[in-house]
Design a protein around this motif. Structure first.
Motif, PDB file in Angstrom:
ATOM      1  N   ASN A 170       0.852  -1.191   0.000  1.00  0.00           N
ATOM      2  CA  ASN A 170       0.000   0.000   0.000  1.00  0.00           C
ATOM      3  C   ASN A 170       0.890   1.244   0.000  1.00  0.00           C
ATOM      4  N   ALA A 171       1.039   1.883  -1.174  1.00  0.00           N
ATOM      5  CA  ALA A 171       1.942   3.020  -1.343  1.00  0.00           C
ATOM      6  C   ALA A 171       1.530   4.239  -0.519  1.00  0.00           C
ATOM      7  N   ALA A 172       0.289   4.254  -0.007  1.00  0.00           N
ATOM      8  CA  ALA A 172      -0.170   5.392   0.794  1.00  0.00           C
ATOM      9  C   ALA A 172       0.397   5.340   2.214  1.00  0.00           C
ATOM     10  N   ILE A 173       0.943   4.187   2.600  1.00  0.00           N
ATOM     11  CA  ILE A 173       1.505   4.045   3.944  1.00  0.00           C
ATOM     12  C   ILE A 173       3.037   4.107   3.833  1.00  0.00           C
ATOM     13  N   PHE A 174       3.587   5.185   4.364  1.00  0.00           N
ATOM     14  CA  PHE A 174       5.050   5.348   4.300  1.00  0.00           C
ATOM     15  C   PHE A 174       5.523   6.241   5.440  1.00  0.00           C
ATOM     16  N   ASN A 175       6.849   6.240   5.632  1.00  0.00           N
ATOM     17  CA  ASN A 175       7.475   7.157   6.572  1.00  0.00           C
ATOM     18  C   ASN A 175       8.813   7.565   5.985  1.00  0.00           C
ATOM     19  N   GLU A 176       9.316   8.742   6.404  1.00  0.00           N
ATOM     20  CA  GLU A 176      10.581   9.226   5.870  1.00  0.00           C
ATOM     21  C   GLU A 176      11.549   9.558   7.000  1.00  0.00           C
ATOM     22  N   VAL A 177      12.819   9.450   6.691  1.00  0.00           N
ATOM     23  CA  VAL A 177      13.874   9.785   7.646  1.00  0.00           C
ATOM     24  C   VAL A 177      14.939  10.586   6.894  1.00  0.00           C
ATOM     25  N   GLU A 178      15.610  11.509   7.618  1.00  0.00           N
ATOM     26  CA  GLU A 178      16.648  12.309   6.971  1.00  0.00           C
ATOM     27  C   GLU A 178      18.019  11.666   7.176  1.00  0.00           C
ATOM     28  N   VAL A 179      18.822  11.719   6.120  1.00  0.00           N
ATOM     29  CA  VAL A 179      20.195  11.209   6.156  1.00  0.00           C
ATOM     30  C   VAL A 179      21.118  12.378   5.826  1.00  0.00           C
ATOM     31  N   THR A 180      22.144  12.591   6.645  1.00  0.00           N
ATOM     32  CA  THR A 180      23.136  13.647   6.398  1.00  0.00           C
ATOM     33  C   THR A 180      24.486  12.993   6.154  1.00  0.00           C
ATOM     34  N   VAL A 181      25.052  13.259   4.979  1.00  0.00           N
ATOM     35  CA  VAL A 181      26.347  12.673   4.629  1.00  0.00           C
ATOM     36  C   VAL A 181      27.370  13.794   4.475  1.00  0.00           C
ATOM     37  N   GLU A 182      28.489  13.637   5.189  1.00  0.00           N
ATOM     38  CA  GLU A 182      29.589  14.591   5.085  1.00  0.00           C
ATOM     39  C   GLU A 182      30.765  13.932   4.387  1.00  0.00           C
ATOM     40  N   VAL A 183      31.588  14.767   3.766  1.00  0.00           N
ATOM     41  CA  VAL A 183      32.764  14.277   3.043  1.00  0.00           C
ATOM     42  C   VAL A 183      34.001  14.974   3.597  1.00  0.00           C
ATOM     43  N   LEU A 184      35.056  14.197   3.847  1.00  0.00           N
ATOM     44  CA  LEU A 184      36.318  14.736   4.350  1.00  0.00           C
ATOM     45  C   LEU A 184      37.234  15.102   3.193  1.00  0.00           C
ATOM     46  N   ASP A 185      37.816  16.271   3.304  1.00  0.00           N
ATOM     47  CA  ASP A 185      38.809  16.720   2.337  1.00  0.00           C
ATOM     48  C   ASP A 185      40.099  15.931   2.580  1.00  0.00           C
ATOM     49  N   GLU A 186      40.585  15.258   1.559  1.00  0.00           N
ATOM     50  CA  GLU A 186      41.845  14.514   1.695  1.00  0.00           C
ATOM     51  C   GLU A 186      43.018  15.472   1.506  1.00  0.00           C
ATOM     52  N   ASN A 187      44.139  15.152   2.110  1.00  0.00           N
ATOM     53  CA  ASN A 187      45.350  15.959   1.977  1.00  0.00           C
ATOM     54  C   ASN A 187      46.039  15.568   0.682  1.00  0.00           C
ATOM     55  N   ASN A 188      45.714  16.291  -0.391  1.00  0.00           N
ATOM     56  CA  ASN A 188      46.207  15.923  -1.722  1.00  0.00           C
ATOM     57  C   ASN A 188      47.555  16.529  -2.076  1.00  0.00           C
ATOM     58  N   PHE A 189      47.860  17.703  -1.519  1.00  0.00           N
ATOM     59  CA  PHE A 189      49.038  18.445  -1.980  1.00  0.00           C
ATOM     60  C   PHE A 189      50.019  18.730  -0.853  1.00  0.00           C
ATOM     61  N   PRO A 190      51.324  18.623  -1.148  1.00  0.00           N
ATOM     62  CA  PRO A 190      52.318  19.056  -0.167  1.00  0.00           C
ATOM     63  C   PRO A 190      52.518  20.571  -0.288  1.00  0.00           C
ATOM     64  N   PRO A 191      53.030  21.209   0.764  1.00  0.00           N
ATOM     65  CA  PRO A 191      53.384  22.625   0.646  1.00  0.00           C
ATOM     66  C   PRO A 191      54.533  22.788  -0.354  1.00  0.00           C
ATOM     67  N   VAL A 192      54.534  23.919  -1.061  1.00  0.00           N
ATOM     68  CA  VAL A 192      55.582  24.183  -2.051  1.00  0.00           C
ATOM     69  C   VAL A 192      56.100  25.603  -1.847  1.00  0.00           C
ATOM     70  N   PHE A 193      57.424  25.725  -1.784  1.00  0.00           N
ATOM     71  CA  PHE A 193      58.047  27.051  -1.738  1.00  0.00           C
ATOM     72  C   PHE A 193      58.224  27.547  -3.171  1.00  0.00           C
ATOM     73  N   PRO A 194      58.122  28.868  -3.415  1.00  0.00           N
ATOM     74  CA  PRO A 194      58.295  29.400  -4.776  1.00  0.00           C
ATOM     75  C   PRO A 194      59.659  29.037  -5.351  1.00  0.00           C
ATOM     76  N   SER A 195      60.662  28.941  -4.465  1.00  0.00           N
ATOM     77  CA  SER A 195      62.004  28.538  -4.899  1.00  0.00           C
ATOM     78  C   SER A 195      62.554  27.570  -3.858  1.00  0.00           C
ATOM     79  N   SER A 196      63.257  26.554  -4.312  1.00  0.00           N
ATOM     80  CA  SER A 196      63.801  25.584  -3.356  1.00  0.00           C
ATOM     81  C   SER A 196      65.172  26.012  -2.834  1.00  0.00           C
ATOM     82  N   LEU A 197      65.716  27.100  -3.410  1.00  0.00           N
ATOM     83  CA  LEU A 197      67.025  27.598  -2.975  1.00  0.00           C
ATOM     84  C   LEU A 197      66.998  29.127  -2.947  1.00  0.00           C
TER      85      LEU A 197
END
Length: 193
Positions: free
Chosen positions: A73-100
């Motif tokens: 019976n499609a008239a009988i239903f209930n709903e629930v909320e789902v919250t999904v978060e995403v973590l930013d991965e550490n993709n890049f190392p720090p870089v100096f404009p010049s290494s010397l």
């Protein structure tokens, strides 16, 4: 439902959470609203939610509604909320404009600022938050401000008595998750007469 955050690098088909409705008859599960970009898919009978495709960090968090419907019976239903978060991965190392870099330091100068080092990190948040340090300090003749990246001498130098050149290796380290990354710069300091 607030499942554990997902990595931004989670592949398609990654398990997110299992939704479970208490009901005397079998139910059909569906995503009712909120997943506008189609990141998630739910198994209609067991309620297991998985990722459908690669996750784009800037689209999260995502709040969506899951509906459990009476299978006869499609008239009988209930709903629930789902919250999904995403973590930013550490993709890049720090870089100096010049290494010397090469800097000159007049002899007999009191403890003074030599140079300000500035690294860039293309990550956001804590993955892009940098602190500075000295890998080899040539004794205790140099120090660095860990937040500003300013390199200082700690005492005056004598051109006649001491080495006339120092190599100081400075690093910038991010506060990344799951691991911290470093970038390096060598500062050659020449004592002048």
């Amino acid at each position: 439902y607030h499942p554990a955050p997902l990595s931004e690098n989670s592949p398609a088909e990654t398990f997110v959470v299992e939704i479970s409705a208490l009901y005397k008859l079998p139910v059909n599960y569906s995503i009712a609203s909120g997943d506008d970009k189609g990141y998630f898919i739910i198994h209609p009978s067991n309620g297991i939610i998985r990722t459908r495709k690669n996750l784009e960090l800037e689209d999260f968090p995502v709040n969506f509604k899951v509906r459990a419907t009476d299978s006869s019976n499609a008239a009988i239903f209930n709903e629930v909320e789902v919250t999904v978060e995403v973590l930013d991965e550490n993709n890049f190392p720090p870089v100096f404009p010049s290494s010397l870099l090469e800097e000159r330091l007049p002899e007999n100068s009191p403890a003074i600022q030599i140079v300000q080092l500035k690294a860039q990190d293309n990550d956001t948040g804590r993955n892009g938050f940098l602190t500075y340090g000295i890998l080899n300090g040539q004794g205790l003749k140099f120090r660095i401000n860990e937040t500003t990246g300013i390199l200082y001498s700690t005492a005056p130098f004598d051109y006649e008595e001491e080495p006339r050149e120092y190599q100081v290796v400075v690093y910038a380290e991010d506060d990344g998750i799951p691991e911290k990354k470093r970038g390096y710069c060598t500062v050659v300091i020449k004592i002048t007469d």
